[in-house]
Design an enzyme around this catalytic site. Structure first.
Site, mmCIF file in Angstrom:
data_model
loop_
_atom_site.group_PDB
_atom_site.id
_atom_site.type_symbol
_atom_site.label_atom_id
_atom_site.label_comp_id
_atom_site.label_asym_id
_atom_site.label_seq_id
_atom_site.Cartn_x
_atom_site.Cartn_y
_atom_site.Cartn_z
ATOM 1 N N CYS A 1 11.062 101.891 116.888
ATOM 2 C CA CYS A 1 10.330 100.733 116.373
ATOM 3 C C CYS A 1 8.900 100.751 116.901
ATOM 4 O O CYS A 1 8.564 101.473 117.850
ATOM 5 C CB CYS A 1 11.032 99.434 116.765
ATOM 6 S SG CYS A 1 10.933 99.034 118.523
ATOM 7 N N CYS A 34 8.438 99.976 120.688
ATOM 8 C CA CYS A 34 8.831 101.070 121.568
ATOM 9 C C CYS A 34 7.778 102.177 121.567
ATOM 10 O O CYS A 34 7.579 102.860 122.573
ATOM 11 C CB CYS A 34 10.196 101.630 121.167
ATOM 12 S SG CYS A 34 11.591 100.644 121.778
ATOM 13 N N CYS A 68 16.149 100.328 115.880
ATOM 14 C CA CYS A 68 15.412 101.280 116.714
ATOM 15 C C CYS A 68 16.380 102.116 117.536
ATOM 16 O O CYS A 68 17.321 101.590 118.142
ATOM 17 C CB CYS A 68 14.456 100.527 117.630
ATOM 18 S SG CYS A 68 13.585 101.576 118.818
ATOM 19 N N CYS A 91 15.377 100.990 121.725
ATOM 20 C CA CYS A 91 15.724 99.657 122.240
ATOM 21 C C CYS A 91 16.947 99.080 121.542
ATOM 22 O O CYS A 91 17.397 97.977 121.888
ATOM 23 C CB CYS A 91 14.542 98.706 122.111
ATOM 24 S SG CYS A 91 14.172 98.204 120.402
ATOM 25 N N ASP A 150 35.131 76.947 166.120
ATOM 26 C CA ASP A 150 36.530 76.652 165.813
ATOM 27 C C ASP A 150 36.684 75.172 165.499
ATOM 28 O O ASP A 150 35.812 74.346 165.797
ATOM 29 C CB ASP A 150 37.424 77.033 166.990
ATOM 30 C CG ASP A 150 37.500 78.536 167.192
ATOM 31 O OD1 ASP A 150 37.246 79.264 166.215
ATOM 32 O OD2 ASP A 150 37.786 78.970 168.318
#
Length: 545
Positions: free
Chosen positions: A21, A24, A100, A103, A360
């Site tokens: 895409c 990218c 794509c 991605c 404790d």
């Protein structure tokens, strides 16, 4: 206008032809300008086509010949070239429907206004009172494999141009997603900013089951990276895949069974296995529960941290709920008495309690108290004013005579680590009421008072052996002071290294602690009462009354 360079042309052509895409493509051109990713993907694609198709149109009336011949200068896409490079309808339709190969559609179909509205609606529904949030993104592990394949091929193209492309030079999908969402979320949330650090964390996770097999060839190449555990639904976690990619040689990876993106649209769909858009999985309550095909997104909110010091004045109050065989033995606990008013003030769903050691159930904590931290799960409010924080502290102190809290304040996660630093080096002071079988006198008291820096070896006490590892721990008793009460009772003060078992030092624990007070006084001894006088940790900061 995209800040592209002449050397980027070969990368753009290769990635577009491979089915990447437009966003990218920008990532692999190392475009680190957030505004470049905020254009619509159609506009970004048009500008990329204009740039690679404008061989002779880089110069303009404002550029000089030197600028035109310098590859380091940003290229300028002229308006005529932009008009000539408008996508044909069929090309635009293919870009809209395809996924794509890098991605897997995250930067295409799941980073638009509709996704921002979905996230904003979830925040509004929960009525969170915040002025900023941080986006946390979880991506499918196979995306790492695809990124690595692309990087190996693109860096060869860059090297041919006498350049270098490091793995960390490529902009990450997570970063690009955040940049896009920053501008889309703020208007939907009435100005709430998307920042790097915030008390409110919005977690968005993506899965793409169709391409899960992309990781499987790594198991045979790097079997030591993929080990099954009972808590993992799959061995192909993102961390394991990243580790394998760091170990596998480039040649072995290229010749492996990774699916390579094709060039035609039909070939891309066959070879990339990315013909469908990614799914979203649900995250709630700070714990991620994955459902492979669930097409919903949810929000996970980070902790709101509060710290302070507490005193415990009761000898029948455990620090945490005391359960034996599923049955509660005490009606309350220190953490519950502290947490209830704080949770109500922040409208939180839960909490995690931690402290600098623990006493404790029959031991009091006096002096300045014991440092503690309270992590609130999914609070609706991220902060309180100083006045309201003091009100909460007073409410805690008024709710019970068994405990008291001081220095209640908000702290960062990094600051909280100071509570645990030097766990073995810090000192603690105690006061104990001790019984002796034989009669003792002033000489015994003087002998005890002269003991300094006594090293003791303590085998894991019998009373905690069910929950502690069997080991011998060496601890240091820095000093002791004794006060004779009568012939068989003394008040013993001790300053010790943190982690010393005081009760076992006094009675010996059937010889599991050596030396012990029985050996030192040559008589049987036992501890009747014990108080913590101080925990020597300079945290959290002391607040004025």
């Amino acid at each position: 206008m995209l800040p592209l360079k002449e050397k980027d042309k070969v990368i753009i052509r290769k990635l577009l032809a491979s089915g990447c895409c437009a966003r990218c493509v920008l990532r692999f051109c190392c475009i680190g300008v957030p505004d470049a990713y905020r254009h619509t993907r159609q506009e970004t694609l048009r500008q990329l086509h204009a740039f690679i198709g404008a061989a002779g149109d880089r110069t303009s009336s404002e550029s000089t010949p030197e600028e035109g011949n310098n590859d380091s200068q940003h290229a300028v896409v002229s308006e005529p070239a932009r008009k000539r490079s408008k996508l044909e309808p069929e090309e635009a339709a293919e870009e809209e429907s395809s996924v794509c190969v890098l991605c897997l559609g995250v930067l295409q179909h799941l980073s638009d206004v509709s996704q921002a509205v979905q996230i904003a609606d979830a925040v509004k529904k929960e009525k969170y009172e915040v002025d900023a949030l941080v986006l946390s993104i979880s991506l499918p592990a196979q995306m790492c494999v695809r990124e690595h394949w692309c990087w190996l091929h693109v860096k060869e193209q860059v090297r041919a141009k006498c350049g270098v492309l490091g793995r960390h030079d490529v902009v990450q999908v997570k970063e690009a997603f955040r940049w896009i969402m920053q501008g889309l979320l703020a208007p939907e949330l009435g100005g709430v900013a998307v920042v790097a650090k915030s008390a409110l964390e919005v977690s968005v996770g993506f899965t793409h089951p169709e391409t899960d097999g992309d990781c499987h060839f790594l198991a045979s190449a790097c079997p030591d990276c993929f080990k099954a555990t009972k808590n993992k639904q799959s061995v192909f976690t993102r961390m394991a895949v990243v580790k394998a990619l760091e170990k596998i040689p480039d040649g072995k990876f290229i010749n492996g069974r990774v699916r390579r993106p094709g060039r035609s649209a039909a070939a891309r769909r066959r070879t990339s296995s990315a013909s469908t858009r990614p799914s979203l999985w649900r995250v709630r309550g700070g714990k991620r529960r994955q459902r492979a095909n669930q097409r919903r997104t949810f929000l996970s909110f980070s902790f709101s941290l509060r710290s302070g010091r507490y005193n415990k004045f009761c000898r029948s109050l455990p620090q945490t709920p005391w359960l034996i065989d599923g049955q509660r033995r005490m009606e309350s606990s220190v953490e519950e008495l502290i947490a209830a008013p704080v949770m109500a003030a922040f409208a939180a769903q839960g909490f995690n309690f931690s402290s600098s050691g623990r006493e404790d159930v029959d031991v009091r904590t006096l002096g300045n108290g014991r440092p503690f931290a309270l992590e609130l799960l999914n609070p609706r409010k991220s902060k309180l004013s100083e006045e309201k924080t003091k009100d909460v502290q007073e409410l805690i102190n008024a709710s019970s005579e068994k405990i008291r809290v001081r220095d209640l304040q908000m702290v960062s996660r990094d600051a909280m680590s100071l509570m645990k630093e030097g766990e073995e080096e810090k000192t603690k002071s105690y006061q104990a009421l001790v019984w002796t079988q034989k009669s003792i006198g002033k000489d015994d008291i003087a002998f005890i008072n002269h003991i300094k820096d006594l090293s003791v070896a303590q085998k894991t006490p019998l009373r905690v052996l069910h929950r502690r590892t069997l080991a011998v721990r060496r601890r240091l008793i820095h000093s002791m002071s004794a006060e004779l009460l009568d012939r068989h009772h003394l008040r013993l003060g001790l300053k010790t290294q943190a982690g010393t078992y005081i009760k076992e030092f006094v009675h010996g624990d059937f010889g599991r602690t050596k030396p012990n007070l029985c050996q030192l006084l040559h008589t049987q001894t036992d501890i009747l009462q014990l108080d913590v006088q101080s925990v020597d940790v300079d945290w959290p900061p002391t607040l004025p009354d």
